[in-house]
Design a protein around this motif. Structure first.
Motif, PDB file in Angstrom:
ATOM      1  N   UNK A  85       0.830  -1.208   0.000  1.00 56.41           N
ATOM      2  CA  UNK A  85       0.000   0.000   0.000  1.00 56.41           C
ATOM      3  C   UNK A  85       0.861   1.253   0.000  1.00 56.41           C
ATOM      4  N   UNK A  86       1.889   1.258   0.843  1.00 53.98           N
ATOM      5  CA  UNK A  86       2.779   2.428   0.882  1.00 53.98           C
ATOM      6  C   UNK A  86       3.536   2.584  -0.428  1.00 53.98           C
ATOM      7  N   UNK A  87       4.030   1.449  -0.963  1.00 51.52           N
ATOM      8  CA  UNK A  87       4.864   1.500  -2.157  1.00 51.52           C
ATOM      9  C   UNK A  87       4.078   1.916  -3.396  1.00 51.52           C
ATOM     10  N   UNK A  88       2.869   1.392  -3.544  1.00 51.95           N
ATOM     11  CA  UNK A  88       2.114   1.632  -4.769  1.00 51.95           C
ATOM     12  C   UNK A  88       1.140   2.802  -4.676  1.00 51.95           C
ATOM     13  N   UNK A  89       0.666   3.114  -3.461  1.00 48.65           N
ATOM     14  CA  UNK A  89      -0.354   4.157  -3.316  1.00 48.65           C
ATOM     15  C   UNK A  89       0.078   5.312  -2.424  1.00 48.65           C
ATOM     16  N   UNK A  90       1.284   5.203  -1.825  1.00 49.08           N
ATOM     17  CA  UNK A  90       1.829   6.316  -1.065  1.00 49.08           C
ATOM     18  C   UNK A  90       1.412   6.397   0.384  1.00 49.08           C
ATOM     19  N   UNK A  91       0.391   5.630   0.789  1.00 46.00           N
ATOM     20  CA  UNK A  91      -0.066   5.672   2.172  1.00 46.00           C
ATOM     21  C   UNK A  91      -0.872   4.413   2.483  1.00 46.00           C
ATOM     22  N   UNK A  92      -0.967   4.142   3.787  1.00 41.20           N
ATOM     23  CA  UNK A  92      -1.762   3.014   4.244  1.00 41.20           C
ATOM     24  C   UNK A  92      -3.074   3.540   4.793  1.00 41.20           C
ATOM     25  N   UNK A  93      -4.146   3.240   4.093  1.00 39.63           N
ATOM     26  CA  UNK A  93      -5.498   3.578   4.526  1.00 39.63           C
ATOM     27  C   UNK A  93      -6.339   2.312   4.387  1.00 39.63           C
ATOM     28  N   UNK A  94      -7.516   2.297   4.981  1.00 36.20           N
ATOM     29  CA  UNK A  94      -8.372   1.116   4.777  1.00 36.20           C
ATOM     30  C   UNK A  94      -8.578   0.802   3.295  1.00 36.20           C
ATOM     31  N   UNK A  95      -8.701   1.836   2.463  1.00 39.23           N
ATOM     32  CA  UNK A  95      -8.919   1.614   1.028  1.00 39.23           C
ATOM     33  C   UNK A  95      -7.675   1.035   0.360  1.00 39.23           C
ATOM     34  N   UNK A  96      -6.485   1.634   0.613  1.00 42.56           N
ATOM     35  CA  UNK A  96      -5.275   1.127  -0.055  1.00 42.56           C
ATOM     36  C   UNK A  96      -4.877  -0.240   0.490  1.00 42.56           C
ATOM     37  N   UNK A  97      -5.166  -0.482   1.774  1.00 44.05           N
ATOM     38  CA  UNK A  97      -4.870  -1.799   2.334  1.00 44.05           C
ATOM     39  C   UNK A  97      -5.754  -2.859   1.676  1.00 44.05           C
ATOM     40  N   UNK A  98      -7.010  -2.512   1.458  1.00 45.02           N
ATOM     41  CA  UNK A  98      -7.908  -3.446   0.780  1.00 45.02           C
ATOM     42  C   UNK A  98      -7.438  -3.703  -0.652  1.00 45.02           C
ATOM     43  N   UNK A  99      -7.045  -2.670  -1.346  1.00 47.95           N
ATOM     44  CA  UNK A  99      -6.592  -2.827  -2.734  1.00 47.95           C
ATOM     45  C   UNK A  99      -5.291  -3.620  -2.813  1.00 47.95           C
ATOM     46  N   UNK A 100      -4.546  -3.624  -1.716  1.00 46.31           N
ATOM     47  CA  UNK A 100      -3.268  -4.332  -1.685  1.00 46.31           C
ATOM     48  C   UNK A 100      -3.384  -5.753  -1.172  1.00 46.31           C
ATOM     49  N   UNK A 101      -4.575  -6.138  -0.784  1.00 48.47           N
ATOM     50  CA  UNK A 101      -4.737  -7.441  -0.129  1.00 48.47           C
ATOM     51  C   UNK A 101      -4.877  -8.593  -1.106  1.00 48.47           C
ATOM     52  N   UNK A 102      -5.304  -8.308  -2.326  1.00 50.67           N
ATOM     53  CA  UNK A 102      -5.622  -9.377  -3.269  1.00 50.67           C
ATOM     54  C   UNK A 102      -4.523  -9.576  -4.305  1.00 50.67           C
ATOM     55  N   UNK A 103      -4.309 -10.833  -4.678  1.00 51.68           N
ATOM     56  CA  UNK A 103      -3.326 -11.155  -5.696  1.00 51.68           C
ATOM     57  C   UNK A 103      -3.720 -12.410  -6.440  1.00 51.68           C
ATOM     58  N   UNK A 104      -2.839 -12.851  -7.312  1.00 54.23           N
ATOM     59  CA  UNK A 104      -3.088 -14.070  -8.067  1.00 54.23           C
ATOM     60  C   UNK A 104      -1.769 -14.719  -8.436  1.00 54.23           C
ATOM     61  N   UNK A 105      -1.860 -15.943  -8.875  1.00 55.05           N
ATOM     62  CA  UNK A 105      -0.718 -16.642  -9.439  1.00 55.05           C
ATOM     63  C   UNK A 105      -1.090 -17.109 -10.824  1.00 55.05           C
TER      64      UNK A 105
END
Length: 547
Positions: free
Chosen positions: A478-498
């Motif tokens: 969240x910090x690296x890609x969106x600049x800050x840790x917020x509930x929204x950026x943390x949620x966007x950073x929580x999901x991934x895939x292989x």
């Protein structure tokens, strides 16, 4: 010495391994006590050729020790032994994991010209008062220069081996550095032994991905760390090393009749043109850490017609190799402390590839990247998942002969999907995934199969449990890609895939199965995983061009 600095001595009938709780920093290392029976050793280099002089640096508290060197292939072949070698207990600096051990040479040996390429296990045994201890080292032997080149070369992930090697106290995860002697080290040395479990493991040592999915309602478990704690092995053994990854592939490939040479990522650093001798370069297991020079070598190779087959996961961190290959640097989460910040070499700052100032998306090399992953099958991170990839393009040539259809699972029976995977930014269209290119991937690449991953380990209020992963990685993302840790950026950073992807890169071709555990499909003889592997190797070994 504080509790967090307590090394694990050799496990003997009289000396049981000591360690702290599995979530704490316990490490393997010298007891620095002559009353404790131990033996450790390392070589100056990771790779040798027939005719080279091998110098082994050994420290032991025994008066004498025995040596055996054997080729660790489909059948273990003991090739050299010596007994009654005079022992020497050598002083080990407190910062040995950072600066190296600095031990004197204890044993020298010229490698015979007729030894075959492969991984070579060095077994060192010492006895005293009825106790016996055995430790191991490993070196790779490349093909003799006067032999025709092999079609394939297996590049061992020594950058990741170093990052996880806890011998002596510190690695790129935990350690005894910093003002309070409790911090990870951004600098690690090659001049020290490999930690216990990197070179040789007993049959049945648990994997990071358990054999069965997590059972709802029960406490989260990490069997591999519990096993390591109980038997005196490094808790990082399941994350890196020859014994957990490359060995499985090397044994299977030899049994199938594929002809391989062997090298390391550090060989790519020292010899940027190494790959041009081969039709196909193969990477397997956990190859998380790469230098820019290593990556440049792969990019040049594929652009000029080389074929790359990567059955590995978690392509994430840029490193630097210094001191003629003896030192690896990776500041990771503390990249702002890297001395290159603000310099004209700022692009070499050791952070995630996608993050400023590196700004070199990993998907440009392998089609996928770690930040689009990462965890699955580890603890509660997709702990109830199938353990396999969901097939989306069953007509792709890599799946020929597998009898897989749309929506079928590849590798679920052998649990190949995990523990860290590489993903790709994608969109769904008419039931099919397509690369968007937003993460640097070529939009023309084909996504053959996919699975889900997460950067947050959920908790469900089970009394007494402690989450291992938690949300630290999602916060970094969240910090690296969106600049800050917020509930929204943390949620966007929580999901991934292989993802399993394939595409033509320049004049070359790349196939990536973005998962660490692909090798388990080979070892467990999952015929569909074996078929895919054979399809890729046969295509790339025939059509690939040695330069």
């Amino acid at each position: 010495m504080t509790l967090s600095e307590t090394p694990v001595p050799a496990s003997t009938p009289r000396t049981r391994a000591k360690a702290r709780h599995i979530l704490d920093n316990y490490f393997i290392g010298p007891a620095r006590d002559a009353s404790v029976l131990e033996i450790w050793g390392y070589t100056d280099r990771m790779t040798y050729a027939p005719g080279d002089r091998l110098a082994l640096r050994v420290s032991t508290t025994a008066e004498h020790w025995d040596l055996e060197i054997g080729r660790d292939g489909a059948r273990y072949e003991p090739l050299h032994s010596d007994t009654g070698i005079a022992g020497m207990h050598q002083v080990t600096p407190e910062d040995c994991s950072v600066a190296g051990c600095g031990w004197d040479v204890s044993y020298e040996f010229t490698i015979p010209d007729d030894w075959r390429e492969g991984g070579y296990l060095v077994s060192m045994t010492a006895e005293r008062d009825g106790d016996q201890v055995e430790e191991h080292h490993l070196f790779l032997l490349r093909r003799a220069d006067d032999k025709p080149p092999a079609p394939y070369v297996l590049i061992c992930a020594t950058g990741t081996w170093l990052a996880y090697n806890c011998w002596g106290g510190s690695n790129h995860y935990e350690g005894i550095t910093g003002p309070d002697r409790n911090a990870f080290s951004p600098v690690v040395s090659t001049q020290r032994p490999w930690t216990r479990g990197f070179c040789k493991l007993p049959e049945g040592a648990p994997r990071a991905v358990p054999d069965t999915p997590h059972k709802p309602g029960t406490m989260v478990r990490y069997p591999y760390m519990e096993w390591a704690y109980a038997y005196g092995y490094s808790k990082k053994y399941a994350s890196a090393g020859w014994a957990s990854y490359e060995r499985h592939f090397a044994v299977w490939a030899e049994e199938q009749g594929f002809e391989f040479d062997f090298a390391t990522q550090h060989d790519l650093e020292a010899d940027p043109e190494l790959l041009k001798r081969y039709k196909c370069a193969v990477f397997v297991g956990h190859d998380e850490y790469w230098s820019a020079n290593m990556r440049d070598a792969v990019d040049r190779y594929t652009a000029s017609g080389g074929r790359v087959a990567r059955f590995g996961g978690n392509f994430l961190w840029q490193t630097r190799i210094e001191d003629e290959g003896r030192t690896q640097i990776c500041y990771k989460y503390t990249a702002e402390q890297d001395p290159l910040v603000g310099s004209d070499q700022e692009h070499l700052v050791t952070t995630a590839w996608e993050v400023a100032p590196a700004n070199r998306p990993g998907a440009q090399t392998f089609g996928v990247n770690g930040l689009k992953g990462v965890y699955t099958g580890l603890g509660r991170c997709v702990g109830q998942g199938s353990g396999g990839f969901t097939v989306y393009r069953p007509d792709h040539w890599a799946l020929t002969g597998t009898q897989l259809g749309y929506g079928d699972q590849l590798g679920a029976a052998s649990r190949i999907f995990g523990y860290e995977v590489d993903g790709v930014d994608y969109r769904m269209e008419d039931g099919l995934p397509f690369a968007t290119g937003a993460d640097g991937a070529d939009p023309a690449l084909e996504i053959v199969a996919m699975g889900l991953a997460t950067n947050i380990e959920p908790t469900h209020g089970v009394w007494g449990e402690t989450a291992y992963i938690a949300d630290a990685d999602a916060q970094f993302k969240a910090r690296a890609l969106f600049g800050e840790v917020t509930p929204e950026t943390l949620d966007r950073s929580s999901r991934g895939n292989g993802a399993i992807v394939h595409w033509h890169r320049g004049e070359g071709e790349v196939f990536t199965a973005g998962t660490c555990e692909w090798v388990m499909g080979l070892t467990r003889r999952d015929w569909q995983v074996e078929q895919v592997t054979c399809n890729v190797l046969v295509r790339f070994g025939v059509s690939g061009r040695a330069r």
